[in-house]
Motif scaffolding. Structure first.
Motif, PDB file in Angstrom:
ATOM      1  N   VAL A 251       5.164   9.923  -1.476  1.00  0.00           N
ATOM      2  CA  VAL A 251       5.346  10.698  -0.160  1.00  0.00           C
ATOM      3  C   VAL A 251       6.355  11.641  -0.391  1.00  0.00           C
ATOM      4  CG1 VAL A 251       4.866   8.707   1.149  1.00  0.00           C
ATOM      5  CG2 VAL A 251       7.036   8.922   0.689  1.00  0.00           C
TER       6      VAL A 251
ATOM      7  N   GLU B 127       2.213   4.857  -1.381  1.00  0.00           N
ATOM      8  CA  GLU B 127       1.738   6.000  -1.728  1.00  0.00           C
ATOM      9  C   GLU B 127       2.936   6.854  -2.151  1.00  0.00           C
ATOM     10  OE1 GLU B 127      -0.758   8.111   0.927  1.00  0.00           O
ATOM     11  OE2 GLU B 127      -2.170   6.190   1.313  1.00  0.00           O
TER      12      GLU B 127
ATOM     13  N   THR C 242       1.967  11.793   6.436  1.00  0.00           N
ATOM     14  CA  THR C 242       1.004  12.357   7.596  1.00  0.00           C
ATOM     15  C   THR C 242       1.022  13.763   7.838  1.00  0.00           C
ATOM     16  OG1 THR C 242       2.724  12.307   9.105  1.00  0.00           O
ATOM     17  CG2 THR C 242       1.527  10.264   9.022  1.00  0.00           C
TER      18      THR C 242
ATOM     19  N   SER D 215       2.840   6.159   3.479  1.00  0.00           N
ATOM     20  CA  SER D 215       2.115   7.313   3.103  1.00  0.00           C
ATOM     21  C   SER D 215       2.441   8.678   3.862  1.00  0.00           C
ATOM     22  CB  SER D 215       0.639   7.076   3.632  1.00  0.00           C
ATOM     23  OG  SER D 215       0.638   6.747   5.423  1.00  0.00           O
TER      24      SER D 215
ATOM     25  N   GLU E 205       1.035  -1.005   0.098  1.00  0.00           N
ATOM     26  CA  GLU E 205       0.002   0.029   0.280  1.00  0.00           C
ATOM     27  C   GLU E 205       0.805   1.183  -0.069  1.00  0.00           C
ATOM     28  OE1 GLU E 205      -2.374  -0.547   3.403  1.00  0.00           O
ATOM     29  OE2 GLU E 205      -3.448  -2.010   2.533  1.00  0.00           O
TER      30      GLU E 205
END
Length: 150
Positions: A19, A17, A58, A56, A15
């Motif tokens: 970044v 993404e 934040t 991912s 998973e």
């Protein structure tokens, strides 16, 4: 990179993404992932299981001091009780039998993460698996990092 060393009974889910960039030693971050995935494989054992590797951002979420990327390693292994979970980052602590582990893998992971200005969290329940979440600080302004990556 890790797939050839993982049994066919273990499924790997990604998973990942886009970044922002982080300032980190790539070989040390690779060591973190290798150690956590190796532990996950051992926790799953001979059973069918799944390891999910997630990456991912934040951005502006939970950190008042800056923006971070989040690296997650989640497994469907045997999990840990609270007593074990409280000791896993101690050097030489292991739940493995003599000759099967040194008890240094997770203390090395903790050291690498904290030396990079990050933090690590663990959630686990016996019989339900384990989730390690690592937060590493983003390098420079987020907009420039995202534009540089594009």
């Amino acid at each position: 990179m890790l797939r050839p060393t993982i049994p066919a009974t273990v499924q790997i889910n990604e998973e990942i993404e886009d970044v922002p960039l982080i300032l980190a030693d790539p070989s040390q971050i690779q060591q973190v992932v290798v150690n956590l995935v190796t532990n996950a494989v051992q926790a799953i054992g001979d059973r069918m299981g799944t390891i999910t590797v997630g990456l991912s951002a934040t951005i502006g979420s939970r950190f008042p001091t800056g923006n971070f990327i989040r690296l997650r390693i989640v497994d469907t292994g045997c999990g840990m009780d609270a007593e074990t979970k409280n000791r896993i980052f101690e050097p030489f602590f292991t739940t493995k039998t003599v000759g099967e582990g040194t008890g240094l893998g997770l203390s090395v992971v903790h050291g690498i993460v904290t030396n990079h200005g990050g933090s690590i969290e663990v959630a686990s329940k016996p019989g339900k698996g384990t989730e390690f979440t690592i937060f590493l600080p983003v390098l420079g302004p987020v907009a420039s990092s995202v534009e540089a990556a594009a």
